[in-house]
Design a protein around this motif. Structure first.
Motif, PDB file in Angstrom:
ATOM      1  N   MET A 267       0.844  -1.164   0.000  1.00 14.12           N
ATOM      2  CA  MET A 267       0.000   0.000   0.000  1.00 14.12           C
ATOM      3  C   MET A 267       0.899   1.239   0.000  1.00 14.12           C
ATOM      4  SD  MET A 267      -2.964   0.946   2.778  1.00 14.12           S
ATOM      5  CE  MET A 267      -2.011   0.299   4.116  1.00 14.12           C
ATOM      6  N   THR A 268       0.538   2.209  -0.810  1.00 18.01           N
ATOM      7  CA  THR A 268       1.298   3.449  -0.828  1.00 18.01           C
ATOM      8  C   THR A 268       1.021   4.238   0.443  1.00 18.01           C
ATOM      9  OG1 THR A 268      -0.462   4.581  -2.015  1.00 18.01           O
ATOM     10  CG2 THR A 268       1.271   3.609  -3.347  1.00 18.01           C
ATOM     11  N   ILE A 269       1.879   5.196   0.717  1.00 20.09           N
ATOM     12  CA  ILE A 269       1.702   6.023   1.908  1.00 20.09           C
ATOM     13  C   ILE A 269       0.480   6.924   1.712  1.00 20.09           C
ATOM     14  CG2 ILE A 269       2.742   7.820   3.337  1.00 20.09           C
ATOM     15  CD1 ILE A 269       4.115   5.131   3.611  1.00 20.09           C
ATOM     16  N   ILE A 270      -0.430   6.870   2.650  1.00 19.10           N
ATOM     17  CA  ILE A 270      -1.637   7.701   2.616  1.00 19.10           C
ATOM     18  C   ILE A 270      -1.414   8.842   3.606  1.00 19.10           C
ATOM     19  CG2 ILE A 270      -4.116   7.766   3.047  1.00 19.10           C
ATOM     20  CD1 ILE A 270      -4.130   4.715   2.479  1.00 19.10           C
ATOM     21  N   PRO A 271      -1.574  10.091   3.154  1.00 21.94           N
ATOM     22  CA  PRO A 271      -1.380  11.220   4.075  1.00 21.94           C
ATOM     23  C   PRO A 271      -2.413  11.195   5.208  1.00 21.94           C
ATOM     24  CG  PRO A 271      -1.813  11.998   1.819  1.00 21.94           C
ATOM     25  CD  PRO A 271      -1.927  10.513   1.815  1.00 21.94           C
ATOM     26  N   TRP A 272      -1.987  11.536   6.411  1.00 17.39           N
ATOM     27  CA  TRP A 272      -2.872  11.486   7.575  1.00 17.39           C
ATOM     28  C   TRP A 272      -4.036  12.464   7.464  1.00 17.39           C
ATOM     29  CZ3 TRP A 272      -2.593   7.180   9.717  1.00 17.39           C
ATOM     30  CH2 TRP A 272      -1.393   6.545  10.031  1.00 17.39           C
ATOM     31  N   ASP A 273      -3.899  13.521   6.680  1.00 18.65           N
ATOM     32  CA  ASP A 273      -4.975  14.499   6.576  1.00 18.65           C
ATOM     33  C   ASP A 273      -5.929  14.244   5.402  1.00 18.65           C
ATOM     34  OD1 ASP A 273      -3.130  15.157   4.613  1.00 18.65           O
ATOM     35  OD2 ASP A 273      -3.216  17.310   4.980  1.00 18.65           O
ATOM     36  N   GLN A 274      -5.744  13.122   4.705  1.00 21.80           N
ATOM     37  CA  GLN A 274      -6.654  12.791   3.596  1.00 21.80           C
ATOM     38  C   GLN A 274      -8.041  12.465   4.148  1.00 21.80           C
ATOM     39  OE1 GLN A 274      -5.345   9.948   0.589  1.00 21.80           O
ATOM     40  NE2 GLN A 274      -7.378   9.046   0.582  1.00 21.80           N
ATOM     41  N   PRO A 275      -9.106  13.055   3.590  1.00 23.77           N
ATOM     42  CA  PRO A 275     -10.462  12.721   4.036  1.00 23.77           C
ATOM     43  C   PRO A 275     -10.773  11.238   3.805  1.00 23.77           C
ATOM     44  CG  PRO A 275     -10.468  14.724   2.724  1.00 23.77           C
ATOM     45  CD  PRO A 275      -9.107  14.108   2.574  1.00 23.77           C
ATOM     46  N   ALA A 276     -11.496  10.645   4.748  1.00 25.73           N
ATOM     47  CA  ALA A 276     -11.845   9.226   4.654  1.00 25.73           C
ATOM     48  C   ALA A 276     -13.100   8.968   5.500  1.00 25.73           C
ATOM     49  CB  ALA A 276     -10.697   8.353   5.146  1.00 25.73           C
ATOM     50  N   THR A 277     -13.663   7.779   5.318  1.00 28.88           N
ATOM     51  CA  THR A 277     -14.844   7.379   6.081  1.00 28.88           C
ATOM     52  C   THR A 277     -14.626   5.972   6.627  1.00 28.88           C
ATOM     53  OG1 THR A 277     -16.249   8.693   4.611  1.00 28.88           O
ATOM     54  CG2 THR A 277     -17.345   7.040   5.983  1.00 28.88           C
ATOM     55  N   LEU A 278     -14.791   5.814   7.925  1.00 27.98           N
ATOM     56  CA  LEU A 278     -14.700   4.509   8.569  1.00 27.98           C
ATOM     57  C   LEU A 278     -16.106   3.927   8.613  1.00 27.98           C
ATOM     58  CD1 LEU A 278     -13.033   2.376  10.162  1.00 27.98           C
ATOM     59  CD2 LEU A 278     -13.584   3.677  12.219  1.00 27.98           C
ATOM     60  N   ILE A 279     -16.289   2.798   7.958  1.00 28.16           N
ATOM     61  CA  ILE A 279     -17.598   2.150   7.928  1.00 28.16           C
ATOM     62  C   ILE A 279     -17.479   0.772   8.568  1.00 28.16           C
ATOM     63  CG2 ILE A 279     -18.416   3.379   5.892  1.00 28.16           C
ATOM     64  CD1 ILE A 279     -17.647   0.938   4.207  1.00 28.16           C
ATOM     65  N   ASP A 280     -18.600   0.240   8.987  1.00 25.80           N
ATOM     66  CA  ASP A 280     -18.584  -1.147   9.444  1.00 25.80           C
ATOM     67  C   ASP A 280     -19.731  -1.887   8.781  1.00 25.80           C
ATOM     68  OD1 ASP A 280     -20.893  -1.630  11.044  1.00 25.80           O
ATOM     69  OD2 ASP A 280     -19.927  -0.811  12.805  1.00 25.80           O
ATOM     70  N   LEU A 281     -19.537  -3.162   8.601  1.00 22.96           N
ATOM     71  CA  LEU A 281     -20.486  -3.969   7.863  1.00 22.96           C
ATOM     72  C   LEU A 281     -21.736  -4.297   8.668  1.00 22.96           C
ATOM     73  CD1 LEU A 281     -17.948  -6.328   6.072  1.00 22.96           C
ATOM     74  CD2 LEU A 281     -18.938  -4.190   5.244  1.00 22.96           C
ATOM     75  N   ASP A 282     -21.766  -3.907   9.957  1.00 29.29           N
ATOM     76  CA  ASP A 282     -22.962  -4.086  10.794  1.00 29.29           C
ATOM     77  C   ASP A 282     -23.982  -2.986  10.559  1.00 29.29           C
ATOM     78  OD1 ASP A 282     -22.603  -6.460  12.080  1.00 29.29           O
ATOM     79  OD2 ASP A 282     -21.801  -5.587  13.922  1.00 29.29           O
ATOM     80  N   GLY A 283     -23.583  -1.928   9.886  1.00 28.55           N
ATOM     81  CA  GLY A 283     -24.507  -0.851   9.583  1.00 28.55           C
ATOM     82  C   GLY A 283     -24.551   0.269  10.607  1.00 28.55           C
ATOM     83  N   LYS A 284     -23.550   0.344  11.479  1.00 28.72           N
ATOM     84  CA  LYS A 284     -23.499   1.445  12.440  1.00 28.72           C
ATOM     85  C   LYS A 284     -23.155   2.741  11.713  1.00 28.72           C
ATOM     86  CE  LYS A 284     -22.262  -1.456  16.275  1.00 28.72           C
ATOM     87  NZ  LYS A 284     -21.227  -2.436  16.387  1.00 28.72           N
ATOM     88  N   THR A 285     -23.356   3.850  12.384  1.00 32.20           N
ATOM     89  CA  THR A 285     -23.083   5.171  11.805  1.00 32.20           C
ATOM     90  C   THR A 285     -21.612   5.276  11.423  1.00 32.20           C
ATOM     91  OG1 THR A 285     -24.766   6.098  13.262  1.00 32.20           O
ATOM     92  CG2 THR A 285     -23.226   7.645  12.235  1.00 32.20           C
ATOM     93  N   PRO A 286     -21.324   5.716  10.189  1.00 28.96           N
ATOM     94  CA  PRO A 286     -19.924   5.857   9.770  1.00 28.96           C
ATOM     95  C   PRO A 286     -19.248   7.033  10.465  1.00 28.96           C
ATOM     96  CG  PRO A 286     -21.397   6.574   8.027  1.00 28.96           C
ATOM     97  CD  PRO A 286     -22.255   6.033   9.127  1.00 28.96           C
ATOM     98  N   ILE A 287     -17.944   6.976  10.524  1.00 29.42           N
ATOM     99  CA  ILE A 287     -17.135   8.068  11.065  1.00 29.42           C
ATOM    100  C   ILE A 287     -16.491   8.764   9.874  1.00 29.42           C
ATOM    101  CG2 ILE A 287     -15.122   8.655  12.459  1.00 29.42           C
ATOM    102  CD1 ILE A 287     -15.856   6.099  14.120  1.00 29.42           C
ATOM    103  N   ILE A 288     -16.842  10.022   9.688  1.00 25.53           N
ATOM    104  CA  ILE A 288     -16.319  10.797   8.571  1.00 25.53           C
ATOM    105  C   ILE A 288     -15.298  11.783   9.127  1.00 25.53           C
ATOM    106  CG2 ILE A 288     -16.896  12.398   6.705  1.00 25.53           C
ATOM    107  CD1 ILE A 288     -19.757  11.153   6.822  1.00 25.53           C
ATOM    108  N   GLY A 289     -14.100  11.750   8.582  1.00 21.96           N
ATOM    109  CA  GLY A 289     -13.037  12.638   9.044  1.00 21.96           C
ATOM    110  C   GLY A 289     -11.806  12.424   8.200  1.00 21.96           C
ATOM    111  N   THR A 290     -10.653  12.519   8.822  1.00 26.23           N
ATOM    112  CA  THR A 290      -9.391  12.260   8.131  1.00 26.23           C
ATOM    113  C   THR A 290      -9.003  10.794   8.329  1.00 26.23           C
ATOM    114  OG1 THR A 290      -8.061  12.821  10.053  1.00 26.23           O
ATOM    115  CG2 THR A 290      -8.597  14.628   8.530  1.00 26.23           C
TER     116      THR A 290
END
Length: 82
Positions: free
Chosen positions: A1-24
């Motif tokens: 995997m290439t280096i991903i900058p820590w400030d890149q926007p991303a979303t943490l999701i889970d397959l159980d369907g809980k609310t995603p975490i949107i941030g860096t």
């Protein structure tokens, strides 16, 4: 995997369907580190820019739990250096 900058926007999701975490990517990795093992197995990070992954010819938008664990370790290493 290439280096991903820590400030890149991303979303943490889970397959159980809980609310995603949107941030860096840093926010998502820190939250993932707090999850219990069964929650970690269900978690994925959705990237805003695709990244190359080992063993694949194309870039991907999703990081799997094992790849997120490597980011957790990288974050810990980066913080230990400061």
């Amino acid at each position: 995997m290439t280096i991903i900058p820590w400030d890149q926007p991303a979303t943490l999701i889970d397959l159980d369907g809980k609310t995603p975490i949107i941030g860096t990517i840093s926010d998502c990795v820190m939250h993932f580190a707090l999850f219990k093992p069964f929650a970690k197995a269900q978690a994925r990070i959705l990237l805003t820019r695709p990244t190359f992954r080992d063993g694949r010819k194309t870039r991907t938008w999703i990081l799997n739990p094992d790849e997120i664990e490597r980011l957790v370790q990288r974050l810990a290493d980066d913080r230990a250096r400061l």
